[in-house]
Design an enzyme around this catalytic site. Sequence first.
Site, short mmCIF file in Angstrom:
data_model
loop_
_atom_site.label_atom_id
_atom_site.label_comp_id
_atom_site.label_asym_id
_atom_site.label_seq_id
_atom_site.Cartn_x
_atom_site.Cartn_y
_atom_site.Cartn_z
N LYS A 75 0.85 -1.19 0.00
CA LYS A 75 0.00 0.00 0.00
C LYS A 75 0.89 1.24 0.00
O LYS A 75 2.01 1.19 0.52
CB LYS A 75 -0.87 0.02 1.29
N GLY A 115 -26.99 -0.06 0.37
CA GLY A 115 -26.18 0.75 -0.55
C GLY A 115 -26.37 0.32 -1.99
O GLY A 115 -26.10 -0.84 -2.34
N GLY A 155 -24.83 1.93 -4.62
CA GLY A 155 -23.82 2.74 -5.31
C GLY A 155 -23.19 1.90 -6.41
O GLY A 155 -23.87 1.10 -7.07
N TYR A 192 -25.51 -1.42 -6.91
CA TYR A 192 -26.36 -1.25 -8.11
C TYR A 192 -26.18 -2.44 -9.06
O TYR A 192 -27.15 -3.04 -9.52
CB TYR A 192 -25.97 0.07 -8.79
P1 NAD Z 1 -20.13 3.63 -3.61
O1 NAD Z 1 -19.74 4.85 -2.86
O2 NAD Z 1 -20.31 3.73 -5.09
O3 NAD Z 1 -21.48 3.02 -3.02
C1 NAD Z 1 -21.80 3.03 -1.67
C2 NAD Z 1 -23.25 3.47 -1.57
O4 NAD Z 1 -23.67 3.36 -0.23
C3 NAD Z 1 -23.46 4.93 -2.01
O5 NAD Z 1 -24.47 4.99 -2.98
C4 NAD Z 1 -23.88 5.61 -0.71
O6 NAD Z 1 -24.82 6.66 -0.92
C5 NAD Z 1 -24.51 4.46 0.04
N1 NAD Z 1 -24.60 4.67 1.48
C6 NAD Z 1 -23.77 5.38 2.27
N2 NAD Z 1 -24.21 5.37 3.53
C7 NAD Z 1 -25.32 4.60 3.54
C8 NAD Z 1 -26.22 4.22 4.56
N3 NAD Z 1 -26.07 4.60 5.83
N4 NAD Z 1 -27.25 3.42 4.22
C9 NAD Z 1 -27.43 3.01 2.94
N5 NAD Z 1 -26.60 3.37 1.92
C10 NAD Z 1 -25.57 4.16 2.23
O7 NAD Z 1 -19.04 2.53 -3.24
P2 NAD Z 1 -18.80 1.08 -3.89
O8 NAD Z 1 -17.70 1.20 -4.89
O9 NAD Z 1 -20.08 0.44 -4.27
O10 NAD Z 1 -18.19 0.36 -2.64
C11 NAD Z 1 -19.00 -0.09 -1.58
C12 NAD Z 1 -18.15 -0.90 -0.63
O11 NAD Z 1 -17.55 -1.97 -1.35
C13 NAD Z 1 -16.98 -0.12 -0.01
O12 NAD Z 1 -16.75 -0.61 1.30
C14 NAD Z 1 -15.82 -0.47 -0.91
O13 NAD Z 1 -14.58 -0.34 -0.23
C15 NAD Z 1 -16.13 -1.93 -1.20
N6 NAD Z 1 -15.50 -2.45 -2.41
C16 NAD Z 1 -15.76 -1.88 -3.62
C17 NAD Z 1 -15.13 -2.41 -4.75
C18 NAD Z 1 -15.39 -1.84 -6.11
O14 NAD Z 1 -14.98 -2.46 -7.11
N7 NAD Z 1 -16.05 -0.70 -6.22
C19 NAD Z 1 -14.25 -3.50 -4.65
C20 NAD Z 1 -14.04 -4.08 -3.38
C21 NAD Z 1 -14.67 -3.53 -2.27
#
Ligand code: NAD
Length: 356
Positions: free
Chosen positions: A80, A177, A179, A183
Amino acid sequence: MNKFDYMEKYGYEQLIYFYDKTTGLKGITCIHDTTLGPALGGTRLWNYASEDDAVLDCLRLARGMTFKAAAAGLNLGGGKTVLIGDASKVKCEAYFRALGRYVQSLNGRYITAEDVNTNTKDMDYVYMETDHVVGLEGKSGNPSPITAVGVFHGIRASLKYAFGNDDISQYTFAVQGAGETGYYLIKKLIEAKAKKIYFSEINPSHIERMNTEHPEVEIVEPDKIYDMDVDVFSPCAFGAILNDVSIPRIKAKIIAGSANNVLFDEEKHGPMIKEKGILYAPDFVINAGGLINVYHEIIGYNAEKAMRDTEKIYDRLLEIYAISDKENTDTNTAANIYAKNRMRTINHLHANYIPY
Ligand code: NAD
């Protein structure tokens, strides 16, 4: 904080400080373990309150990457980089090119990527100075859809283990969530004809997107998502949500989602979930699709192969659940055992001398 004591305790290899006097770049790279291959981990830019906070974050995140890569079946170690600074002030071409030169100086022992407060545009500048950067624009692309695919197959494996049947159409889901990953996961669940899906969200545009595209997916208040009487609870928002307060409320038989570091305290809450009779899919195993995808950039990108490797999360979770049964331990501990076993057995191969 005694850094050498900490490194000794958790088996770290290297901790590197760097500073660029022209741009003010202040950074720390940590290489936790390179048993399986070069250490990979993104570059996080954060206005840390203290240097010790930055070092601790870097050490902790690098170690997490070792286990994630090992459990994902990749020939990668864990590393990291953290940059200390205010993202709204420090970012510019020279800043990231300076970072690229430090990454290059490690000669491939460490590979970087984007992370919190850095993006593919920043990594394009890093790429001007080093070959050891992945997740670039026009290469493996957005990791979220493939992360969601991995979570989807991880949910299927968990259903198979818990109920003996992985047919999504027979089950109900609560997704926290909608997001990037939530989604795409919901879309996969709809395609597989899930019996019922609930979701919670706080971002109005994400709520509207779901309501418009899939009105059949029912929204619930953010705090109510833990209480839903469903088969699967899928945390896809943020970390530390599985804790003393939430766990007693969860009615689902399975917890399986994309969110990182969902256990507030691994040692306490992993066993607490098991005692409650809930099956927990360890976050760093089920959400590894994005890492698997980006790894394929290093070995020569092939989208189909990356997808096939991501689908293997299904079998990997079943192996981890079997370890959990055999060792009578929680699934998070079982996943750590699985990762350590792989590092130990692959490392042992090198004892077999082969002349090159
Ligand atoms: P993102 O920010 O696109 O989505 C998270 C969603 O959660 C957002 O839409 C946000 O509005 C919503 N949210 C926040 N607080 C909330 C609450 N209290 N109740 C309900 N919804 C709430 O992030 P992401 O990329 O989808 O990542 C989500 C998680 O997955 C994170 O912990 C991230 O580290 C992990 N992750 C993501 C990836 C990736 O490829 N994007 C890979 C591994 C791990």
